[in-house]
Design a protein around this motif. Structure first.
Motif, PDB file in Angstrom:
ATOM      1  N   PHE A   1       0.967  -1.384  -0.052  1.00  0.00           N
ATOM      2  CA  PHE A   1      -0.411  -0.147   0.241  1.00  0.00           C
ATOM      3  C   PHE A   1       1.448   1.185   0.346  1.00  0.00           C
ATOM      4  CE2 PHE A   1      -3.051  -3.242   1.962  1.00  0.00           C
ATOM      5  CZ  PHE A   1      -3.906  -2.791   1.270  1.00  0.00           C
ATOM      6  N   SER A   2       2.271   1.239   0.761  1.00  0.00           N
ATOM      7  CA  SER A   2       3.196   2.172   0.447  1.00  0.00           C
ATOM      8  C   SER A   2       3.679   2.758  -0.608  1.00  0.00           C
ATOM      9  CB  SER A   2       3.972   2.412   1.591  1.00  0.00           C
ATOM     10  OG  SER A   2       3.525   2.421   3.458  1.00  0.00           O
ATOM     11  N   ILE A   3       3.924   1.772  -1.450  1.00  0.00           N
ATOM     12  CA  ILE A   3       3.812   1.786  -2.722  1.00  0.00           C
ATOM     13  C   ILE A   3       3.129   2.075  -3.653  1.00  0.00           C
ATOM     14  CG2 ILE A   3       4.820   0.845  -4.896  1.00  0.00           C
ATOM     15  CD1 ILE A   3       6.651  -0.837  -3.366  1.00  0.00           C
ATOM     16  N   THR A   4       1.867   2.022  -3.702  1.00  0.00           N
ATOM     17  CA  THR A   4       1.155   2.464  -4.074  1.00  0.00           C
ATOM     18  C   THR A   4       0.471   3.585  -3.868  1.00  0.00           C
ATOM     19  OG1 THR A   4      -0.360   0.071  -4.024  1.00  0.00           O
ATOM     20  CG2 THR A   4      -1.904   1.492  -4.727  1.00  0.00           C
ATOM     21  N   HIS A   5       0.209   3.947  -2.694  1.00  0.00           N
ATOM     22  CA  HIS A   5       0.117   5.182  -2.351  1.00  0.00           C
ATOM     23  C   HIS A   5       1.082   6.581  -3.558  1.00  0.00           C
ATOM     24  CE1 HIS A   5       0.221   8.812   0.217  1.00  0.00           C
ATOM     25  NE2 HIS A   5      -0.982   9.106  -0.106  1.00  0.00           N
ATOM     26  N   HIS A   6       2.243   5.951  -3.062  1.00  0.00           N
ATOM     27  CA  HIS A   6       3.841   6.896  -3.914  1.00  0.00           C
ATOM     28  C   HIS A   6       3.408   6.841  -4.979  1.00  0.00           C
ATOM     29  CE1 HIS A   6       7.604   9.065  -3.414  1.00  0.00           C
ATOM     30  NE2 HIS A   6       7.948   8.198  -4.454  1.00  0.00           N
ATOM     31  N   LEU A   7       3.128   6.336  -5.826  1.00  0.00           N
ATOM     32  CA  LEU A   7       2.885   5.963  -7.175  1.00  0.00           C
ATOM     33  C   LEU A   7       1.406   6.717  -7.979  1.00  0.00           C
ATOM     34  CD1 LEU A   7       4.707   2.579  -8.441  1.00  0.00           C
ATOM     35  CD2 LEU A   7       5.272   5.497  -8.108  1.00  0.00           C
ATOM     36  N   MET A   8       0.894   6.626  -6.955  1.00  0.00           N
ATOM     37  CA  MET A   8      -0.639   7.258  -7.331  1.00  0.00           C
ATOM     38  C   MET A   8      -1.034   8.405  -7.968  1.00  0.00           C
ATOM     39  SD  MET A   8      -3.812   5.582  -6.690  1.00  0.00           S
ATOM     40  CE  MET A   8      -4.184   4.917  -4.879  1.00  0.00           C
ATOM     41  N   ASP A   9      -0.446   9.615  -7.997  1.00  0.00           N
ATOM     42  CA  ASP A   9      -0.110  10.767  -8.342  1.00  0.00           C
ATOM     43  C   ASP A   9       0.914  10.698  -9.764  1.00  0.00           C
ATOM     44  OD1 ASP A   9       1.678  10.746  -6.880  1.00  0.00           O
ATOM     45  OD2 ASP A   9       1.426  13.104  -6.212  1.00  0.00           O
ATOM     46  N   LYS A  10       1.360   9.766 -10.434  1.00  0.00           N
ATOM     47  CA  LYS A  10       1.876   9.636 -11.632  1.00  0.00           C
ATOM     48  C   LYS A  10       1.313   8.938 -12.662  1.00  0.00           C
ATOM     49  CE  LYS A  10       5.519  10.985  -8.620  1.00  0.00           C
ATOM     50  NZ  LYS A  10       6.106  11.980  -8.473  1.00  0.00           N
ATOM     51  N   PRO A  11       0.834  10.066 -13.061  1.00  0.00           N
ATOM     52  CA  PRO A  11       0.056   9.136 -14.430  1.00  0.00           C
ATOM     53  C   PRO A  11       0.855   9.303 -15.837  1.00  0.00           C
ATOM     54  CG  PRO A  11       0.150  12.243 -13.752  1.00  0.00           C
ATOM     55  CD  PRO A  11       1.264  11.147 -13.281  1.00  0.00           C
ATOM     56  N   GLN A  12       2.263   8.876 -15.343  1.00  0.00           N
ATOM     57  CA  GLN A  12       2.776   8.959 -16.625  1.00  0.00           C
ATOM     58  C   GLN A  12       2.668   6.672 -16.416  1.00  0.00           C
ATOM     59  OE1 GLN A  12       4.435   9.850 -14.103  1.00  0.00           O
ATOM     60  NE2 GLN A  12       5.993   9.791 -13.753  1.00  0.00           N
ATOM     61  N   LEU A  13       2.339   6.373 -15.164  1.00  0.00           N
ATOM     62  CA  LEU A  13       2.442   4.965 -15.157  1.00  0.00           C
ATOM     63  C   LEU A  13       1.529   4.679 -15.141  1.00  0.00           C
ATOM     64  CD1 LEU A  13       5.264   5.222 -11.655  1.00  0.00           C
ATOM     65  CD2 LEU A  13       5.766   4.495 -14.362  1.00  0.00           C
ATOM     66  N   ASN A  14       1.410   3.035 -15.531  1.00  0.00           N
ATOM     67  CA  ASN A  14       0.535   2.508 -15.564  1.00  0.00           C
ATOM     68  C   ASN A  14       0.323   1.263 -13.764  1.00  0.00           C
ATOM     69  OD1 ASN A  14      -1.052   2.707 -17.999  1.00  0.00           O
ATOM     70  ND2 ASN A  14       1.069   1.189 -18.529  1.00  0.00           N
ATOM     71  N   LEU A  15      -0.442   1.731 -13.339  1.00  0.00           N
ATOM     72  CA  LEU A  15      -0.501   0.848 -11.957  1.00  0.00           C
ATOM     73  C   LEU A  15      -1.681  -0.143 -11.419  1.00  0.00           C
ATOM     74  CD1 LEU A  15       1.380   0.927  -8.538  1.00  0.00           C
ATOM     75  CD2 LEU A  15      -0.146   2.815  -8.584  1.00  0.00           C
ATOM     76  N   PHE A  16      -1.278  -1.754 -11.226  1.00  0.00           N
ATOM     77  CA  PHE A  16      -1.958  -2.507 -10.704  1.00  0.00           C
ATOM     78  C   PHE A  16      -1.580  -2.752  -8.952  1.00  0.00           C
ATOM     79  CE2 PHE A  16      -2.043  -2.465 -14.622  1.00  0.00           C
ATOM     80  CZ  PHE A  16      -3.262  -3.464 -14.826  1.00  0.00           C
TER      81      PHE A  16
END
Length: 255
Positions: free
Chosen positions: A124-139
């Motif tokens: 969850f910490s990684i997800t939260h950190h990457l949440m506002d990075k629109p250039q990355l696809n995130l699962f």
């Protein structure tokens, strides 16, 4: 400092220095010998430490892991260097799995500035950190929530991973060595890690040297199931040679 805070300090201190004398703890904590011995007795009962002549050392048989926020404070400089190096192994366009952990979080901080990547994680910490990075696809895998480690574990998380093709997986571990391979004190983590070993094209263990030589109750895999290991230069030379002899690509990051 309260008794729980003292015991947390002792345990974190041991993760950095492996052994510590009772006299040194008396000075560091500014308490009596009796107080230190009382704290040690509790830590021994919890299976975290064992007594040696004049002091204590970490118990190699790992019964439980520290919570995420406490692990983040240990060997942070090493973890940051390992994370930066590991991120350099990632190529554009890849599907990258970041296992739950404070070292993989350091990878995420570097990858956050990259483009054309898909990141999969159970953390969850990684997800939260990457949440506002629109250039990355995130699962995120979802699954049973491990509240101590801010992550998802168990068969549900593993089932999601089985539907994916992962190019490169960075696998974390709090306990590993040549004899026991990767292990964990928590059975629920085994499902996720073993599934990663089955689906990822390149499997990389990333762990600082303080985790080496420990073992948990539940076996994940022998080290020979991996492709690479990323570790810091404090891993003994003799152990580095043995790892290379079993066919692993060892990346030693000097900090």
């Amino acid at each position: 400092m309260s008794p729980p805070e003292r015991r947390d300090f002792i345990y974190r201190h041991l993760h950095e220095y492996r052994t510590v004398s009772i006299g040194a703890l008396v000075e560091l904590l500014n308490v009596s010998h009796m107080t230190v011995r009382r704290d040690i007795r509790i830590l021994e009962d919890e299976g975290k430490v064992i007594s040696i002549i004049g002091g204590i050392q970490l118990n190699d048989a790992l019964r439980q892991e520290l919570p995420w926020n406490e692990k983040a404070l240990i060997n942070h400089r090493h973890k940051r260097a390992l994370g930066k190096y590991a991120a350099s192994l990632v190529k554009d366009g890849q599907v990258v799995y970041l296992d739950a952990g404070t070292t993989t979080f350091e990878i995420a901080q570097v990858l956050a500035e990259r483009f054309n990547l898909t990141v999969v994680t159970n953390d969850f910490s990684i997800t939260h950190h990457l949440m506002d990075k629109p250039q990355l696809n995130l699962f995120h895998t979802g699954g049973q929530v491990d509240k101590r480690n801010y992550s998802c574990v168990g068969n549900t998380a593993a089932m999601v991973l089985r539907t994916l093709n992962v190019d490169i997986a960075f696998i974390s571990s709090s306990s590993w060595d040549i004899e026991h391979g990767i292990s964990t004190p928590h059975e629920e983590k085994v499902f996720v890690k073993q599934t990663l070993l089955a689906i990822a094209r390149r499997k990389i263990l990333i762990s600082d040297s303080s985790k080496y030589g420990k073992y948990g109750m539940f076996h994940v895999c022998p080290l020979s199931n991996l492709n690479d290991i990323v570790c810091d230069g404090q891993l003994p030379i003799s152990e580095q040679q043995q790892l290379q002899e079993i066919g692993l690509k060892l990346h030693v990051v000097n900090v």
